[in-house]
Design a protein around this motif. Structure first.
Motif, PDB file in Angstrom:
ATOM      1  N   GLY A 193       0.795  -1.219   0.000  1.00  0.00           N
ATOM      2  CA  GLY A 193       0.000   0.000   0.000  1.00  0.00           C
ATOM      3  C   GLY A 193       0.829   1.270   0.000  1.00  0.00           C
ATOM      4  N   ASP A 194       0.141   2.387  -0.205  1.00  0.00           N
ATOM      5  CA  ASP A 194       0.759   3.710  -0.208  1.00  0.00           C
ATOM      6  C   ASP A 194       0.518   4.367   1.152  1.00  0.00           C
ATOM      7  N   PRO A 195       1.546   4.499   1.990  1.00  0.00           N
ATOM      8  CA  PRO A 195       1.355   5.052   3.335  1.00  0.00           C
ATOM      9  C   PRO A 195       1.053   6.549   3.348  1.00  0.00           C
ATOM     10  N   ALA A 196       1.192   7.198   2.210  1.00  0.00           N
ATOM     11  CA  ALA A 196       0.950   8.644   2.151  1.00  0.00           C
ATOM     12  C   ALA A 196      -0.413   8.994   1.574  1.00  0.00           C
ATOM     13  N   ARG A 197      -1.193   7.999   1.197  1.00  0.00           N
ATOM     14  CA  ARG A 197      -2.467   8.308   0.526  1.00  0.00           C
ATOM     15  C   ARG A 197      -3.465   8.961   1.483  1.00  0.00           C
ATOM     16  N   PHE A 198      -3.515   8.502   2.722  1.00  0.00           N
ATOM     17  CA  PHE A 198      -4.480   9.032   3.688  1.00  0.00           C
ATOM     18  C   PHE A 198      -3.742   9.735   4.825  1.00  0.00           C
ATOM     19  N   ALA A 199      -4.168  10.948   5.141  1.00  0.00           N
ATOM     20  CA  ALA A 199      -3.569  11.708   6.247  1.00  0.00           C
ATOM     21  C   ALA A 199      -4.435  11.502   7.492  1.00  0.00           C
ATOM     22  N   PHE A 200      -4.223  10.412   8.172  1.00  0.00           N
ATOM     23  CA  PHE A 200      -5.016  10.105   9.354  1.00  0.00           C
ATOM     24  C   PHE A 200      -4.536  10.932  10.552  1.00  0.00           C
ATOM     25  N   ALA A 237      -5.196  -1.917   0.761  1.00  0.00           N
ATOM     26  CA  ALA A 237      -3.750  -1.859   0.999  1.00  0.00           C
ATOM     27  C   ALA A 237      -3.317  -0.456   1.411  1.00  0.00           C
ATOM     28  N   ASP A 238      -3.867   0.570   0.750  1.00  0.00           N
ATOM     29  CA  ASP A 238      -3.482   1.952   1.076  1.00  0.00           C
ATOM     30  C   ASP A 238      -3.976   2.361   2.461  1.00  0.00           C
ATOM     31  N   ILE A 239      -5.181   1.937   2.838  1.00  0.00           N
ATOM     32  CA  ILE A 239      -5.684   2.247   4.183  1.00  0.00           C
ATOM     33  C   ILE A 239      -4.809   1.564   5.234  1.00  0.00           C
ATOM     34  N   CYS A 240      -4.470   0.309   4.995  1.00  0.00           N
ATOM     35  CA  CYS A 240      -3.609  -0.411   5.943  1.00  0.00           C
ATOM     36  C   CYS A 240      -2.248   0.270   6.069  1.00  0.00           C
ATOM     37  N   ALA A 241      -1.661   0.644   4.945  1.00  0.00           N
ATOM     38  CA  ALA A 241      -0.338   1.275   4.971  1.00  0.00           C
ATOM     39  C   ALA A 241      -0.387   2.626   5.659  1.00  0.00           C
ATOM     40  N   SER A 242      -1.426   3.407   5.394  1.00  0.00           N
ATOM     41  CA  SER A 242      -1.545   4.732   6.014  1.00  0.00           C
ATOM     42  C   SER A 242      -1.819   4.619   7.506  1.00  0.00           C
ATOM     43  N   PHE A 243      -2.672   3.670   7.883  1.00  0.00           N
ATOM     44  CA  PHE A 243      -2.945   3.436   9.300  1.00  0.00           C
ATOM     45  C   PHE A 243      -1.673   3.014  10.030  1.00  0.00           C
TER      46      PHE A 243
END
Length: 356
Positions: A193-200, A237-243
């Protein structure tokens, strides 16, 4: 001395035999763990009644195997240790009652161990480190910083004000339709995933305290998932990586703050950060903690993954540490659903920066 340890506080049925020599060095002679993942998978979490029944069904066999793997008869051990809390009270009762029966039948001392103390002292079994040190406990039920001054001597510096970190991983996995346990599943999906997609959000991070909060982060994950539904594999995958990246930043920031306090309050002690609990096996979090420790000039100690999750060896070792100081417990000792590590029920005090 050789101590049998029994662990039944949640959904692992475990028994182990650990040896401790007069110099304080430890050796794991056996370590048997049976997980209950299959029993609870259909319910999306641990069902206390099912967990207790599974402990009843399997504990005797697990103990017998631990003795066999160690090449010993149960009569050869010097003491019987068991988790007496905190945990699911039904499961704790199964293990503690079994330990009491064995201690009485074999004429051996009983050691009623705080489950959290098992985690707190594991690094002394694996790395023979000296007191004092700072522990970060990250598990399904606990997330806290604890100053470990000695056996039975603990000071909690920070804790979660809502969800534990492991619980946040499990709830995120369940929300995304992943399997259990949630931590490894989230970590596996985060790899692509992309860890930068979501700014949690990073709750409490701007406050001058060592506490954690993961409830708001969990809500943000749910809202992101609802807005994107139906989720593609890439979305998951992106949500998991960003979380995971958000959590790693929170934990590393708090670790730097905690190590700064350690240096300020114990200037003559060697700064060490011990990470314990199931979430300690997460490689992304481990990497950020290594950077945090290095930047603070501290040593980072993370026991092997099999000793980070619940196991009997950590209970046997905590029992051995207490027995070495002359501690035993009466058969009247009661199981505890809640038992803070820094409570008045942890009577042994041994201070000083020294090996065992």
């Amino acid at each position: 001395m050789r101590v049998l340890g029994i662990e039944t506080s949640c959904d692992e049925t475990a028994a182990a035999i650990v040896a401790r020599d007069d110099a304080g060095h430890g050796e794991i002679l056996s370590n048997v763990v049976r997980t209950q993942l299959e029993e609870h998978a259909a319910f999306g979490g641990v069902v206390p009644e099912l967990a207790a029944r599974a402990h009843v069904s399997h504990l005797d066999r697990i103990i017998a195997r631990a003795a066999s793997d160690a090449g010993l008869h149960l009569r050869d051990v010097d003491a019987i240790a068991a988790t007496a809390g905190p945990g699911l009270i039904g499961g704790v009762l199964v293990g503690l009652t079994t330990a009491k029966a064995l201690a009485a039948a074999l004429g051996k001392p009983l050691l009623a161990v705080n489950h959290l103390e098992g985690h707190a002292l594991t690094a002394r079994l694996t790395d023979n480190i000296a007191f004092p040190y700072l522990m970060l406990l990250v598990s399904g039920g606990h997330t806290q910083f604890v100053l470990v001054r000695g056996v039975g001597d603990y000071e909690r510096w920070g804790t979660t004000i809502d969800d534990a970190l492991g619980e946040a991983f499990d709830k995120t996995a369940k929300l995304l339709g992943l399997g259990l346990p949630g931590g490894p599943e989230v970590e596996r999906h985060a790899l692509t995933g992309d860890p930068a997609r979501f700014a949690f959000p990073k709750p409490l991070l701007r406050e001058a305290r060592l506490d954690f909060s993961f409830s708001g982060l969990k809500t943000a994950v749910r809202q992101a998932a609802e807005q994107l539904a139906p989720l593609s594999d890439t979305d998951v995958a992106d949500i998991c990586a960003s979380f995971q990246a958000t959590v790693a930043t929170i934990v590393a920031t708090r670790a730097r703050d905690a190590l700064a306090r350690f240096r300020a309050e114990l200037p003559d002690a060697t700064p060490r950060l011990v990470v314990a609990g199931g979430v300690a096996a997460n490689r992304a979090i481990g990497a950020t903690l290594r950077d945090a420790a290095a930047s603070a000039g501290a040593e980072l100690v993370i026991p092997p993954p099999r000793l980070c999750t619940d196991n009997g060896a950590m209970i046997a070792w905590a029992g051995a540490e207490r027995l070495a100081l002359g501690a035993t417990d009466p058969s009247s000792f009661g199981a505890k659903a809640r038992w803070p590590l820094d409570s008045a029920d942890m009577p042994i005090t041994q201070r000083g920066d020294h090996a065992a």
